[in-house]
Motif scaffolding. Structure first.
Motif, mmCIF file in Angstrom:
data_model
loop_
_atom_site.group_PDB
_atom_site.id
_atom_site.type_symbol
_atom_site.label_atom_id
_atom_site.label_comp_id
_atom_site.label_asym_id
_atom_site.label_seq_id
_atom_site.Cartn_x
_atom_site.Cartn_y
_atom_site.Cartn_z
ATOM 1 N N PHE A 83 0.532 -1.002 -0.293
ATOM 2 C CA PHE A 83 -0.003 -0.007 0.003
ATOM 3 C C PHE A 83 0.975 1.326 0.273
ATOM 4 O O PHE A 83 0.645 1.972 -0.416
ATOM 5 C CB PHE A 83 -0.796 0.235 1.374
ATOM 6 C CG PHE A 83 -2.348 -0.838 1.208
ATOM 7 C CD1 PHE A 83 -2.469 -1.145 -0.005
ATOM 8 C CD2 PHE A 83 -2.666 -1.599 1.875
ATOM 9 C CE1 PHE A 83 -3.697 -2.134 -0.340
ATOM 10 C CE2 PHE A 83 -3.593 -2.458 2.165
ATOM 11 C CZ PHE A 83 -4.828 -2.827 1.079
ATOM 12 N N SER A 121 3.014 1.385 -3.275
ATOM 13 C CA SER A 121 2.220 1.751 -4.936
ATOM 14 C C SER A 121 1.084 2.779 -4.770
ATOM 15 O O SER A 121 1.461 3.641 -5.508
ATOM 16 C CB SER A 121 1.046 0.028 -5.341
ATOM 17 O OG SER A 121 0.484 0.286 -3.846
ATOM 18 N N ARG A 122 0.696 3.141 -3.689
ATOM 19 C CA ARG A 122 0.452 4.106 -3.278
ATOM 20 C C ARG A 122 -0.780 4.489 -4.461
ATOM 21 O O ARG A 122 -1.333 5.699 -4.549
ATOM 22 C CB ARG A 122 0.916 5.839 -3.200
ATOM 23 C CG ARG A 122 0.446 7.162 -2.370
ATOM 24 C CD ARG A 122 1.702 7.815 -2.634
ATOM 25 N NE ARG A 122 0.974 9.200 -1.631
ATOM 26 C CZ ARG A 122 1.028 9.336 -0.856
ATOM 27 N NH1 ARG A 122 1.565 8.355 0.678
ATOM 28 N NH2 ARG A 122 0.396 10.333 -0.489
ATOM 29 N N PHE A 123 -1.619 3.369 -4.437
ATOM 30 C CA PHE A 123 -3.010 3.397 -5.512
ATOM 31 C C PHE A 123 -3.910 4.283 -5.118
ATOM 32 O O PHE A 123 -4.599 4.698 -5.127
ATOM 33 C CB PHE A 123 -3.213 1.862 -6.317
ATOM 34 C CG PHE A 123 -3.748 0.901 -5.490
ATOM 35 C CD1 PHE A 123 -4.947 1.513 -5.093
ATOM 36 C CD2 PHE A 123 -2.995 0.634 -4.367
ATOM 37 C CE1 PHE A 123 -6.053 0.279 -4.440
ATOM 38 C CE2 PHE A 123 -3.713 -0.411 -3.976
ATOM 39 C CZ PHE A 123 -4.877 -0.326 -3.169
ATOM 40 N N ASN A 124 -4.039 4.207 -3.321
ATOM 41 C CA ASN A 124 -5.247 5.093 -2.467
ATOM 42 C C ASN A 124 -4.255 5.404 -1.964
ATOM 43 O O ASN A 124 -3.782 4.666 -0.891
ATOM 44 C CB ASN A 124 -6.184 3.480 -2.354
ATOM 45 C CG ASN A 124 -6.819 4.580 -1.626
ATOM 46 O OD1 ASN A 124 -6.961 5.183 -0.563
ATOM 47 N ND2 ASN A 124 -8.548 3.990 -2.125
ATOM 48 N N VAL A 125 -4.818 6.448 -1.344
ATOM 49 C CA VAL A 125 -3.571 7.378 -0.410
ATOM 50 C C VAL A 125 -4.757 7.610 0.848
ATOM 51 O O VAL A 125 -3.800 7.149 1.696
ATOM 52 C CB VAL A 125 -3.645 9.474 -0.888
ATOM 53 C CG1 VAL A 125 -3.370 10.285 0.545
ATOM 54 C CG2 VAL A 125 -3.249 9.056 -2.130
ATOM 55 N N THR A 126 -5.521 7.145 1.124
ATOM 56 C CA THR A 126 -6.091 6.576 2.544
ATOM 57 C C THR A 126 -5.699 4.912 3.149
ATOM 58 O O THR A 126 -5.175 5.597 3.420
ATOM 59 C CB THR A 126 -7.888 6.740 2.277
ATOM 60 O OG1 THR A 126 -8.167 7.877 1.877
ATOM 61 C CG2 THR A 126 -8.426 6.122 3.616
ATOM 62 N N LEU A 127 -6.249 3.673 1.978
ATOM 63 C CA LEU A 127 -5.344 2.879 2.120
ATOM 64 C C LEU A 127 -3.413 3.464 2.574
ATOM 65 O O LEU A 127 -3.081 2.578 3.396
ATOM 66 C CB LEU A 127 -5.269 2.109 1.089
ATOM 67 C CG LEU A 127 -6.209 1.755 0.964
ATOM 68 C CD1 LEU A 127 -7.024 0.852 0.195
ATOM 69 C CD2 LEU A 127 -6.702 0.686 2.470
ATOM 70 N N SER A 128 -2.978 4.067 2.313
ATOM 71 C CA SER A 128 -1.174 3.937 2.244
ATOM 72 C C SER A 128 -1.806 4.589 3.603
ATOM 73 O O SER A 128 0.271 3.981 4.225
ATOM 74 C CB SER A 128 -0.698 5.629 1.334
ATOM 75 O OG SER A 128 0.584 5.547 1.644
ATOM 76 N N ASP A 129 -1.888 6.006 4.018
ATOM 77 C CA ASP A 129 -2.160 6.328 4.844
ATOM 78 C C ASP A 129 -2.415 5.851 6.152
ATOM 79 O O ASP A 129 -1.914 5.306 7.271
ATOM 80 C CB ASP A 129 -3.011 7.311 5.196
ATOM 81 C CG ASP A 129 -2.972 9.135 4.476
ATOM 82 O OD1 ASP A 129 -1.433 8.992 4.170
ATOM 83 O OD2 ASP A 129 -3.150 9.220 4.402
ATOM 84 N N LEU A 134 0.248 12.240 -5.956
ATOM 85 C CA LEU A 134 -0.738 12.155 -5.032
ATOM 86 C C LEU A 134 0.155 12.271 -3.149
ATOM 87 O O LEU A 134 -0.257 11.304 -2.032
ATOM 88 C CB LEU A 134 -1.452 11.019 -4.776
ATOM 89 C CG LEU A 134 -2.125 10.501 -6.051
ATOM 90 C CD1 LEU A 134 -2.350 8.959 -5.948
ATOM 91 C CD2 LEU A 134 -3.147 10.885 -6.542
ATOM 92 N N SER A 193 -1.080 13.127 0.831
ATOM 93 C CA SER A 193 -1.463 12.956 2.034
ATOM 94 C C SER A 193 -1.942 14.011 2.413
ATOM 95 O O SER A 193 -1.351 14.964 3.037
ATOM 96 C CB SER A 193 -0.448 12.026 3.288
ATOM 97 O OG SER A 193 -1.530 11.823 4.058
#
Length: 141
Positions: A60, A63-71, A120, A122
């Motif tokens: 996550f 790849s950071r395809f989704n910032v919320t999942l990365s956070d 993207l 955060s």
């Protein structure tokens, strides 16, 4: 701002290696890791799910395809590292807490420098500039 780019990628790479190595060890040396979990006061059934979660968190973040999942992955890793540090210190094995302490340092650098590097940004990351400005403001009071 090249220093932030280097800081981000070095800290994120080292953090990822720490987590992937740990996840691999959980899978390859499951019985030994379960014994260590029991000594730390954690149930051994967490070993395999935690190895999966560690690898997923790295995916996550990288790849950071989704910032919320990365956070969310950063938050989960931070909580895990705090619990690991506390568990080792709690049973008087402070030397064994060193990887968790290093992980906390790495995750702090990675999280605070991510918006300088990633496309993207955060909304939850307080960047290095804000931290520096806050510390300067505190010195003038």
């Amino acid at each position: 701002m090249m220093i932030y780019i280097y800081a981000y990628w070095i800290s994120t790479t080292l953090l990822s290696l720490l987590y992937l190595t740990s996840a691999g060890m959980y899978v390859l040396k499951t019985d030994w890791v379960k014994q260590q979990f029991n000594e730390l006061g954690y149930p051994s059934y967490l070993v395999i799910p935690l190895s999966f979660c560690k690898a997923l968190a790295v995916c996550f973040i990288l790849s950071r395809f989704n910032v919320t999942l990365s956070d969310f992955a950063y938050a989960a890793m931070t909580l895990h590292l705090i619990l690991a540090f506390g568990a080792h210190v709690g049973i008087k094995k402070s030397k064994d807490a060193l990887p968790a302490l290093i992980g906390l340092l790495l995750i702090t650098v990675s999280f605070t420098t991510q918006n300088f590097v990633r496309n993207l940004p955060s909304p939850n990351s307080v960047g290095v500039d804000e931290i520096i400005n806050l510390s300067r403001g505190m010195n003038h009071e």
